[in-house]
Design an enzyme around this catalytic site. Structure first.
Site, PDB file in Angstrom:
ATOM      1  N   GLU A   1       0.834  -1.214   0.000  1.00 45.91           N
ATOM      2  CA  GLU A   1       0.000   0.000   0.000  1.00 45.91           C
ATOM      3  C   GLU A   1       0.866   1.262   0.000  1.00 45.91           C
ATOM      4  O   GLU A   1       1.879   1.325   0.701  1.00 45.91           O
ATOM      5  CB  GLU A   1      -0.895  -0.030   1.249  1.00 45.91           C
ATOM      6  CG  GLU A   1      -1.781   1.187   1.432  1.00 45.91           C
ATOM      7  CD  GLU A   1      -2.482   1.199   2.777  1.00 45.91           C
ATOM      8  OE1 GLU A   1      -3.451   1.950   2.925  1.00 45.91           O
ATOM      9  OE2 GLU A   1      -2.059   0.435   3.684  1.00 45.91           O
ATOM     10  N   LYS A  27      -9.676   2.270  -3.018  1.00 44.50           N
ATOM     11  CA  LYS A  27     -10.158   1.709  -1.749  1.00 44.50           C
ATOM     12  C   LYS A  27     -11.513   2.311  -1.398  1.00 44.50           C
ATOM     13  O   LYS A  27     -11.690   3.526  -1.425  1.00 44.50           O
ATOM     14  CB  LYS A  27      -9.138   1.995  -0.638  1.00 44.50           C
ATOM     15  CG  LYS A  27      -9.484   1.370   0.707  1.00 44.50           C
ATOM     16  CD  LYS A  27      -8.414   1.700   1.741  1.00 44.50           C
ATOM     17  CE  LYS A  27      -8.738   1.044   3.077  1.00 44.50           C
ATOM     18  NZ  LYS A  27      -7.746   1.403   4.114  1.00 44.50           N
ATOM     19  N   CYS A  51      -5.265  -2.642   2.841  1.00 43.66           N
ATOM     20  CA  CYS A  51      -5.130  -2.503   4.297  1.00 43.66           C
ATOM     21  C   CYS A  51      -6.349  -3.029   5.036  1.00 43.66           C
ATOM     22  O   CYS A  51      -6.646  -4.212   5.035  1.00 43.66           O
ATOM     23  CB  CYS A  51      -4.812  -1.039   4.638  1.00 43.66           C
ATOM     24  SG  CYS A  51      -4.324  -0.793   6.365  1.00 43.66           S
TER      25      CYS A  51
END
Length: 506
Positions: A271, A329, A383
């Site tokens: 990430e 995301k 994440c």
């Protein structure tokens, strides 16, 4: 002794008992958290839940029962989630003062779910069966309400044991329900005088849970695929990650790992592995593509759009460095990646950790797969998204693998990264899919479709690892049905407990 003194002693005794009961609940909850990673002492969690059942039964009023559950959960979440203070000490001069408040309010806020379950089960005389169902329902609720926070669930203590395999059939919430039931129902037998029976039931239930999982593990896995994935772990401490003096060091480290021979079939960076924004990264992306020697690379990067919104993204780059596909995301971290009710917090002068993303991130449209060509379609999870079972199952089509890009440097160097890694293993079991996990500071790993770790790079080490991509299994029962069967089982147990209840008390 005077009547006044006798009355004072009569009042003091219940108070003293209440204080002892509350203290025992708090300590038991803290001990129960040791069943989670990195300790993995799951028998302590079972013992702690047995203690909770006994303390709940001993509570003289529904209010006292709810308080016992609240204090137990406060101890549990306080110990399990103590890593939550770590992000605030990346820049302690700005955010350090928030750390104790964050831990206190997180632990007590999550404990309110358990308090409601404990109070309601006592108020409506549902017994320990009703308490097990109510607690499981509250765990389901906290996994979804207010964006959800399904961390430190009872089901997680089974990760790494054969019992984890039950998640393929009943999912994490069904496994939590089983954990509550197998620990609390024997307490009811004990309280009724059937003590030997209680012990036998507890041991038999645990043995059945482990044996059922072992039977699934005994079935052979398909042979790994021929394609090789390379996981890149730069090990960039969070306080140095965006430092202009350190950025070239971490970038060069990742490029060096990328160009190592022999060439793999897929390369995965973690990430936000590339500093800056996607729309300004044409030169480094071309450099990375050249280093990859034609292998597709998936890496984490930030991007912005014409409306001034920022996204935490994963980009797939091809041979010439062009962005072939982008995933934004969608399940963001409150206070970490965006500020809920921003006007309120700005009025208090609090910007939160979201200030690192300038104005905070905007959510993407939702789960979607990336087309990796001959390797098939892959579902990226960035994440925090890997802690949500529904996010791993949310793509319109079934992927052949899950790609987990994460920066666990935020979680410190002790329990947080290991708990996050453990949950990625559970996602593999639930879906019957391999997970390829690239973490900034670790643990990076290749996880097979039953949650087994085939290769890993330990926490706090820079490096890369090449490994065959594990094969996917057929969709599991949980992948086909989702959490509905577990939710219905909770309601059925609650209904059975209600059917045998006595008249409610005040």
């Amino acid at each position: 002794m005077s009547d006044h003194a006798g009355g004072a002693l009569a009042v003091a005794a219940p108070r003293r008992a209440g204080v002892l009961r509350g203290g025992a609940a708090l300590v038991a909850g803290g001990i129960g958290a040791l069943g989670l990673a990195p300790f993995d002492l799951w028998p302590l969690t079972l013992a702690a839940l047995v203690a909770l059942g006994a303390l709940w039964l001993a509570a003289p009023t529904p209010r006292a029962a709810g308080l016992a559950a609240f204090l137990f959960a406060t101890g549990h979440f306080g110990v399990a989630l103590h890593w939550i203070v770590e992000p605030f000490f990346v820049e302690p001069e700005l955010y350090g003062w928030m750390a104790p408040f964050a831990l206190f309010f997180l632990a007590t806020g999550l404990a309110l779910f358990w308090a409601l379950a404990g109070w309601a089960a006592a108020r409506f005389r549902l017994g320990l069966a009703g308490l097990a169902a109510a607690l499981a329902l509250m765990e389901l609720a906290r996994a979804h309400l207010f964006t959800g926070f399904p961390w430190a669930m009872p089901a997680h203590v089974w990760i790494g044991t054969p019992a984890m395999q039950w998640a393929a059939w009943v999912g994490p919430h069904g496994l939590s329900l089983a954990t509550f039931a197998l620990t609390l129902l024997p307490v009811a037998l004990w309280a009724s005088g059937r003590r030997i029976t209680a012990g036998v039931v507890l041991v038999a239930a645990v043995a059945a849970l482990l044996a059922g999982g072992a039977l699934r593990l005994a079935q052979p896995l398909p042979e790994p695929r021929a394609e090789i994935v390379r996981l890149i772990q730069p090990n960039a401490p969070q306080r140095d990650k965006w430092d202009p003096e350190h950025i070239p060091v971490f970038y060069a480290r990742q490029v060096g790992f990328t160009m190592a021979s022999p060439r793999p079939d897929l390369i995965l960076w973690p990430e936000t592995a590339l500093p800056g924004l996607l729309e300004r990264a044409e030169e480094p992306l071309a450099h990375i593509a050249e280093a990859a020697g034609g292998a597709p690379v998936v890496l984490g990067i930030q991007r912005s759009d014409a409306a001034g919104r920022y996204y935490n993204s994963a980009v797939l780059i091809g041979e010439d460095g062009a962005a072939l596909d982008v995933y934004d995301k969608h399940h963001l971290v409150p206070f970490g990646e965006y500020m809920p009710f921003p006007a309120f917090w700005q009025g208090l002068g609090i910007t939160g950790l979201a200030a690192r993303a300038e104005v905070g991130y905007s959510p993407g449209p939702g789960p979607r797969t990336l087309d990796l060509g001959p390797l098939g379609r892959a579902l990226p999870l960035i994440c925090y998204e890997a802690v949500f079972p529904q996010d791993a199952a949310g793509a319109p089509e079934r992927p052949r693998m899950l790609l987990h890009l994460t920066n666990d440097a935020w979680f410190g160097t002790f329990s947080g990264p290991y708990q996050h890694f453990a949950q990625a293993r559970l996602r593999a079991v639930e879906q019957g899919l391999p997970v390829l996990r690239a973490a900034n500071t670790g643990v990076s790993a290749v996880i097979d479709a039953r949650g087994g770790v085939t290769e890993e790079i330990p926490l706090g080490r820079a490096g890369f690892v090449d490994a065959p991509i594990p094969a996917a299994l057929s969709p599991t029962i949980y992948a086909r049905t989702g959490g509905w069967p577990a939710g219905l089982a909770m309601l059925a147990l609650l209904a059975a407990a209600a059917a045998g209840r006595r008249r409610p008390v005040s």
